[in-house]
Design a protein around this motif. Sequence first.
Motif, PDB file in Angstrom:
ATOM      1  N   GLN A 250      15.221  59.539  48.773  1.00  0.00           N
ATOM      2  CA  GLN A 250      15.930  60.601  49.489  1.00  0.00           C
ATOM      3  C   GLN A 250      16.951  61.233  48.549  1.00  0.00           C
ATOM      4  OE1 GLN A 250      18.759  59.710  52.787  1.00  0.00           O
ATOM      5  NE2 GLN A 250      17.234  60.779  54.043  1.00  0.00           N
ATOM      6  N   ALA A 251      17.023  62.553  48.589  1.00  0.00           N
ATOM      7  CA  ALA A 251      17.974  63.271  47.717  1.00  0.00           C
ATOM      8  C   ALA A 251      19.392  63.083  48.213  1.00  0.00           C
ATOM      9  CB  ALA A 251      17.624  64.752  47.675  1.00  0.00           C
ATOM     10  N   THR A 252      20.310  63.008  47.289  1.00  0.00           N
ATOM     11  CA  THR A 252      21.731  62.864  47.601  1.00  0.00           C
ATOM     12  C   THR A 252      22.465  64.172  47.371  1.00  0.00           C
ATOM     13  OG1 THR A 252      22.201  62.115  45.343  1.00  0.00           O
ATOM     14  CG2 THR A 252      21.678  60.413  47.006  1.00  0.00           C
ATOM     15  N   LEU A 253      23.741  64.217  47.758  1.00  0.00           N
ATOM     16  CA  LEU A 253      24.521  65.453  47.628  1.00  0.00           C
ATOM     17  C   LEU A 253      24.780  65.833  46.173  1.00  0.00           C
ATOM     18  CD1 LEU A 253      27.141  64.885  50.496  1.00  0.00           C
ATOM     19  CD2 LEU A 253      25.046  66.267  50.543  1.00  0.00           C
TER      20      LEU A 253
ATOM     21  N   GLY B  60      21.117  63.764  43.095  1.00  0.00           N
ATOM     22  CA  GLY B  60      20.449  62.540  42.679  1.00  0.00           C
ATOM     23  C   GLY B  60      19.477  62.058  43.747  1.00  0.00           C
ATOM     24  N   LYS B  61      18.959  60.862  43.551  1.00  0.00           N
ATOM     25  CA  LYS B  61      18.027  60.269  44.501  1.00  0.00           C
ATOM     26  C   LYS B  61      18.424  58.822  44.760  1.00  0.00           C
ATOM     27  CE  LYS B  61      14.014  63.116  43.339  1.00  0.00           C
ATOM     28  NZ  LYS B  61      12.592  63.110  42.902  1.00  0.00           N
ATOM     29  N   ARG B  62      18.116  58.388  45.976  1.00  0.00           N
ATOM     30  CA  ARG B  62      18.372  57.008  46.339  1.00  0.00           C
ATOM     31  C   ARG B  62      17.201  56.480  47.184  1.00  0.00           C
ATOM     32  NH1 ARG B  62      20.848  56.128  51.540  1.00  0.00           N
ATOM     33  NH2 ARG B  62      21.008  58.083  52.736  1.00  0.00           N
ATOM     34  N   ILE B  63      17.061  55.175  47.152  1.00  0.00           N
ATOM     35  CA  ILE B  63      15.992  54.534  47.913  1.00  0.00           C
ATOM     36  C   ILE B  63      16.492  54.245  49.326  1.00  0.00           C
ATOM     37  CG2 ILE B  63      14.434  52.570  48.057  1.00  0.00           C
ATOM     38  CD1 ILE B  63      13.814  54.461  45.788  1.00  0.00           C
TER      39      ILE B  63
END
Length: 435
Positions: free
Chosen positions: A216-219, A222-225
Motif C-alpha cells: 500500500q502506498a504511503t503519504l 513510499g510503500k508498506r506491507i
Amino acid sequence: MAPALWPRLSRMLWLACLLPLAPARVAADLYELRLTTDGPATTGAEVTITASLVADDNGSLVLPASAHLYRFHWLHTPLLLTGKTDEAFSSTIRAVGNTPGDFPVSVWVTTADCWMCQPVARSLFVLPITEFLVGNLLVTQNTSLPWPSSYLTKTVLKVSFLLHDPSNFFKAASFLYSWDFGDGTQMVTEDATVYYNYSIIGSFTVKVKVVAEWEQATLDAGKRIVQKTGDFSASLKLQETLQGIQVSGPTLIQTFQKMIVTLNFLGSPPLNVCWRLKPECLPLEEGECHPVSVDSTAYNLTHIFRDPGDYCFSIRAENAISKTHQYHKIQVWPSSIQPAVFAFPCATLITMMLAFIMYMTLRNAAHQKDMVEVADFDFSPMSDKNPEPPTGVRCCCQMCCGPFMLETPSEYLEVVRENHGLLPPLYKSVKTYTV
C-alpha cells in the motif's frame, strides 16, 4: 377594518403551511423504505447501501409517475461518503469505514418541495465494520444428505473459502491458507479450495486461518506491507452406510412372557427403524411397520406374545445414506403345555425311584427271613443221635449265612470254635524240606 383582516390573513397563512404537509401525511401511511447492503465489510473497504421506496401493502398501490416528488436524506457519520446515486424512488450511497465497530445508518424520504416536512418513510439499520477478513467456508460433496452439515465418510469433500469482497478491495493481495480438519490432519496451501477424505464417522470442525497481504502506498510516496487475517470454521457430521443389523435375543419363549430383543446397528445414526411380526421372513413394504427414531447404534425391542406359533421379526433400518434388512425367528409355546412337558419326565423318574426303593426293601426283608431260618439250625456238638450235617450244608451255612449273622470274620471263627472245637486251618501249611 384592519383588525378584521388579521384573523383572515392568519388563517390563510396557516392553511398555506398545511398544504405541503397534506400529501406527506397521506403517503406516510402508504409507503415504506427498504434498505439493502453488501456489508459487512473490513476496514478500508467500500460498502454500498441502497434505499428503495415501496408500497406498504405489497405493491397494490401505484407509486406516482414522477420521480421528482420525493427526496432521500442520509445520515451515515462517521462513515466516509465516497459516492451517491439517486434513481426513481431509490437512492444508493457508497461509504468507507476506517475503524472497526457497528455504525448506524439512517435514511428518510420527504417531498421534494418541503424537505422540512414530516417524512413520507424512514428506515434505520446498523452496518458492521471489522478489522478482519470477511468470508465463510463452503463444504460440498457429490452425495447430498437430508440432514444439515451431514456428509459421507470415505467420499471426497470439497472445502472452499469464499472471500466477501464486493468492492474488489483485495484485488492486489496474495493469500495463504492454514487448514485444520479436526482429525489431526493439517496443511498449508495458497489455494482457497482443498479436497479431503474423512475415513471415520463422527462430528468434526474444519478450521482455516486466512492471511491476506499486499503493498500500500504511503503519504511520503513510499510503500508498506499491509496484512489482514481471519479465522473461519465449519461443523461437519460424517456418517457411513449401514453394513447390517446384529440381533441378539431368545428364539424360544412362552406366551404372555415379556421378550426383549437387542438390535445393534453397524452404521451411523440418526436412524429410522421399523419392524413387524410376520409368519415368514419377508421384506417389509412401505408403510407396514412401526417406525421408531433411533439416535444411537443400539435399540431394544420389547414384545409380549399372546398366541403360540412360529414368528419372524422383520426389521428395517435406514440412515441418510443407505438402508438394510434383518430377520429374527422365534418360536412361541403355550404357557399351559410347556410346564407339563417338563413335568412328565420328572414324574416318571420319581416313580421309577420309588419302585426301586420298594423292590430293595422287599428284597432285604426276604433275605433277613432266610437268615433267621438258617440261624435256627442246631449247631450243638455232634453225637450219634445228631449226626454231623452234610459237608455241603455246612459250607453253605458258612458262606451264605455267616456274613449276614456275624459282623466280622473273627466273630465267625469264635462261634465255630465254640460249637465244633478246633477246626483245621483254612489254609494248609506248607511243609519245608531241607536237602
